[in-house]
Motif scaffolding. Structure first.
Motif, PDB file in Angstrom:
ATOM      1  N   PHE A 166      -8.368   8.176   2.239  1.00  0.00           N
ATOM      2  CA  PHE A 166      -8.507   8.419   0.808  1.00  0.00           C
ATOM      3  C   PHE A 166      -7.144   8.672   0.174  1.00  0.00           C
ATOM      4  CE2 PHE A 166      -8.829  11.635  -2.592  1.00  0.00           C
ATOM      5  CZ  PHE A 166      -9.445  10.856  -3.560  1.00  0.00           C
ATOM      6  N   LEU A 167      -6.323   9.524   0.799  1.00  0.00           N
ATOM      7  CA  LEU A 167      -4.983   9.808   0.271  1.00  0.00           C
ATOM      8  C   LEU A 167      -4.146   8.536   0.243  1.00  0.00           C
ATOM      9  CD1 LEU A 167      -3.235  12.121  -0.822  1.00  0.00           C
ATOM     10  CD2 LEU A 167      -2.398  12.459   1.515  1.00  0.00           C
ATOM     11  N   HIS A 168      -4.280   7.707   1.269  1.00  0.00           N
ATOM     12  CA  HIS A 168      -3.581   6.424   1.325  1.00  0.00           C
ATOM     13  C   HIS A 168      -4.000   5.554   0.137  1.00  0.00           C
ATOM     14  CE1 HIS A 168      -2.033   3.029   4.142  1.00  0.00           C
ATOM     15  NE2 HIS A 168      -1.981   2.627   2.884  1.00  0.00           N
ATOM     16  N   CYS A 169      -5.287   5.484  -0.129  1.00  0.00           N
ATOM     17  CA  CYS A 169      -5.789   4.707  -1.266  1.00  0.00           C
ATOM     18  C   CYS A 169      -5.241   5.246  -2.583  1.00  0.00           C
ATOM     19  CB  CYS A 169      -7.315   4.743  -1.271  1.00  0.00           C
ATOM     20  SG  CYS A 169      -8.061   3.895  -2.678  1.00  0.00           S
ATOM     21  N   MET A 170      -5.201   6.554  -2.732  1.00  0.00           N
ATOM     22  CA  MET A 170      -4.671   7.155  -3.961  1.00  0.00           C
ATOM     23  C   MET A 170      -3.199   6.785  -4.149  1.00  0.00           C
ATOM     24  SD  MET A 170      -7.069   8.697  -5.588  1.00  0.00           S
ATOM     25  CE  MET A 170      -6.217   9.776  -6.728  1.00  0.00           C
ATOM     26  N   ALA A 171      -2.440   6.749  -3.053  1.00  0.00           N
ATOM     27  CA  ALA A 171      -1.028   6.356  -3.130  1.00  0.00           C
ATOM     28  C   ALA A 171      -0.906   4.911  -3.603  1.00  0.00           C
ATOM     29  CB  ALA A 171      -0.362   6.521  -1.763  1.00  0.00           C
ATOM     30  N   ALA A 172      -1.789   4.048  -3.124  1.00  0.00           N
ATOM     31  CA  ALA A 172      -1.750   2.638  -3.527  1.00  0.00           C
ATOM     32  C   ALA A 172      -2.232   2.441  -4.959  1.00  0.00           C
ATOM     33  CB  ALA A 172      -2.601   1.804  -2.568  1.00  0.00           C
ATOM     34  N   MET A 173      -3.134   3.276  -5.431  1.00  0.00           N
ATOM     35  CA  MET A 173      -3.658   3.151  -6.803  1.00  0.00           C
ATOM     36  C   MET A 173      -2.639   3.608  -7.848  1.00  0.00           C
ATOM     37  SD  MET A 173      -6.970   2.133  -7.080  1.00  0.00           S
ATOM     38  CE  MET A 173      -7.578   2.908  -8.561  1.00  0.00           C
ATOM     39  N   GLN A 174      -1.754   4.523  -7.497  1.00  0.00           N
ATOM     40  CA  GLN A 174      -0.830   5.119  -8.463  1.00  0.00           C
ATOM     41  C   GLN A 174       0.292   4.140  -8.781  1.00  0.00           C
ATOM     42  OE1 GLN A 174       1.635   6.301 -10.030  1.00  0.00           O
ATOM     43  NE2 GLN A 174       1.223   8.365 -10.677  1.00  0.00           N
ATOM     44  N   ARG A 175       0.310   3.634 -10.014  1.00  0.00           N
ATOM     45  CA  ARG A 175       1.237   2.557 -10.382  1.00  0.00           C
ATOM     46  C   ARG A 175       2.709   2.965 -10.334  1.00  0.00           C
ATOM     47  NH1 ARG A 175       0.815   0.671 -15.495  1.00  0.00           N
ATOM     48  NH2 ARG A 175      -0.178   2.557 -16.253  1.00  0.00           N
ATOM     49  N   ASN A 176       3.038   4.245 -10.460  1.00  0.00           N
ATOM     50  CA  ASN A 176       4.438   4.681 -10.379  1.00  0.00           C
ATOM     51  C   ASN A 176       4.913   4.851  -8.938  1.00  0.00           C
ATOM     52  OD1 ASN A 176       5.303   4.730 -13.023  1.00  0.00           O
ATOM     53  ND2 ASN A 176       4.445   6.754 -13.393  1.00  0.00           N
ATOM     54  N   ASN A 177       4.038   4.672  -8.001  1.00  0.00           N
ATOM     55  CA  ASN A 177       4.377   4.870  -6.594  1.00  0.00           C
ATOM     56  C   ASN A 177       4.848   3.572  -5.935  1.00  0.00           C
ATOM     57  OD1 ASN A 177       4.591   6.544  -4.320  1.00  0.00           O
ATOM     58  ND2 ASN A 177       2.580   5.933  -3.584  1.00  0.00           N
ATOM     59  N   TYR A 178       5.292   2.618  -6.732  1.00  0.00           N
ATOM     60  CA  TYR A 178       5.710   1.305  -6.234  1.00  0.00           C
ATOM     61  C   TYR A 178       7.203   1.086  -6.456  1.00  0.00           C
ATOM     62  CZ  TYR A 178       0.992  -0.323  -5.354  1.00  0.00           C
ATOM     63  OH  TYR A 178      -0.258  -0.479  -4.833  1.00  0.00           O
ATOM     64  N   ALA A 179       7.758   0.253  -5.613  1.00  0.00           N
ATOM     65  CA  ALA A 179       9.160  -0.143  -5.744  1.00  0.00           C
ATOM     66  C   ALA A 179       9.331  -1.518  -5.111  1.00  0.00           C
ATOM     67  CB  ALA A 179      10.074   0.858  -5.045  1.00  0.00           C
ATOM     68  N   THR A 180      10.420  -2.165  -5.466  1.00  0.00           N
ATOM     69  CA  THR A 180      10.780  -3.419  -4.812  1.00  0.00           C
ATOM     70  C   THR A 180      11.647  -3.056  -3.612  1.00  0.00           C
ATOM     71  OG1 THR A 180      10.687  -4.604  -6.903  1.00  0.00           O
ATOM     72  CG2 THR A 180      11.915  -5.638  -5.104  1.00  0.00           C
ATOM     73  N   VAL A 181      11.219  -3.479  -2.453  1.00  0.00           N
ATOM     74  CA  VAL A 181      11.914  -3.163  -1.205  1.00  0.00           C
ATOM     75  C   VAL A 181      12.519  -4.453  -0.655  1.00  0.00           C
ATOM     76  CG1 VAL A 181      11.654  -2.270   1.146  1.00  0.00           C
ATOM     77  CG2 VAL A 181      10.323  -1.266  -0.733  1.00  0.00           C
ATOM     78  N   VAL A 182      13.819  -4.426  -0.408  1.00  0.00           N
ATOM     79  CA  VAL A 182      14.520  -5.543   0.220  1.00  0.00           C
ATOM     80  C   VAL A 182      14.783  -5.133   1.661  1.00  0.00           C
ATOM     81  CG1 VAL A 182      16.585  -6.990   0.201  1.00  0.00           C
ATOM     82  CG2 VAL A 182      15.538  -6.258  -1.974  1.00  0.00           C
TER      83      VAL A 182
END
Length: 174
Positions: free
Chosen positions: A73-89
């Motif tokens: 559930f916590l993993h899903c919440m992390a994926a749902m939160q739009r500010n929790n994203y970044a571009t990773v090279v």
């Protein structure tokens, strides 16, 4: 396979039923990340994220009992939160001469997971760079109740062990 079309209200009610169900239903969090987030508009995603945070979060983290599926559930919440994203090279296989790849990822348990994937991550030693929006340019939630803004801004919670999240929730710190 059955294909259904649900508005976000009905989708949320279905999720709630799965969340309160047995351990056999906890695969719903994996399904949300891999199949359903990509089908949501930002407004639907933020609304569902907020209602999961407000109504489902206590099921897993209120401290009254240990409920199976809390980590997923916590993993899903992390994926749902739009500010929790970044571009990773990152470099293929972590080699300095390896082919460079770029992926849009979310952060969970101090690991970068590839968008729309639950089990696909980029090992930290492979990462060359991470580009996140500046704090001033962070996405504002399209829906959140007054007084609950810290739920949106506290991204560190997704990198804590579940036991710590439970402790903080019980103490009403988050």
């Amino acid at each position: 396979m059955i294909t259904m079309v649900l508005d976000w209200h009905d989708f949320l009610f279905a999720i709630e039923g799965f969340a309160r169900g047995s351990h056999l239903r906890q695969h719903i969090w994996h399904e949300i990340v891999t199949k359903y987030i990509s089908q949501m508009s930002d407004r639907e995603r933020d609304n569902i994220w907020f209602f999961l945070r407000r109504d489902i979060w206590p099921i897993f983290f209120d401290g009254k009992s240990h409920f199976c599926g809390d980590d997923d559930f916590l993993h899903c919440m992390a994926a749902m939160q739009r500010n929790n994203y970044a571009t990773v090279v990152f470099r293929e296989n972590g080699r300095t001469n390896g082919r460079r790849h770029r992926a849009y990822c979310y952060r969970f348990q101090n690991t970068w997971y590839v968008e729309n994937r639950f089990n696909t991550f980029v090992p930290e030693e492979w990462v060359d760079s991470v580009s996140r929006p500046e704090k001033e340019k962070a996405l504002q939630p399209l829906y959140i109740e007054k007084g609950k803004e810290s739920w949106w801004t506290n991204l560190d919670v997704y990198n804590l062990p579940v036991s710590e999240v439970r402790k903080m929730t019980v103490e009403k710190m988050i």
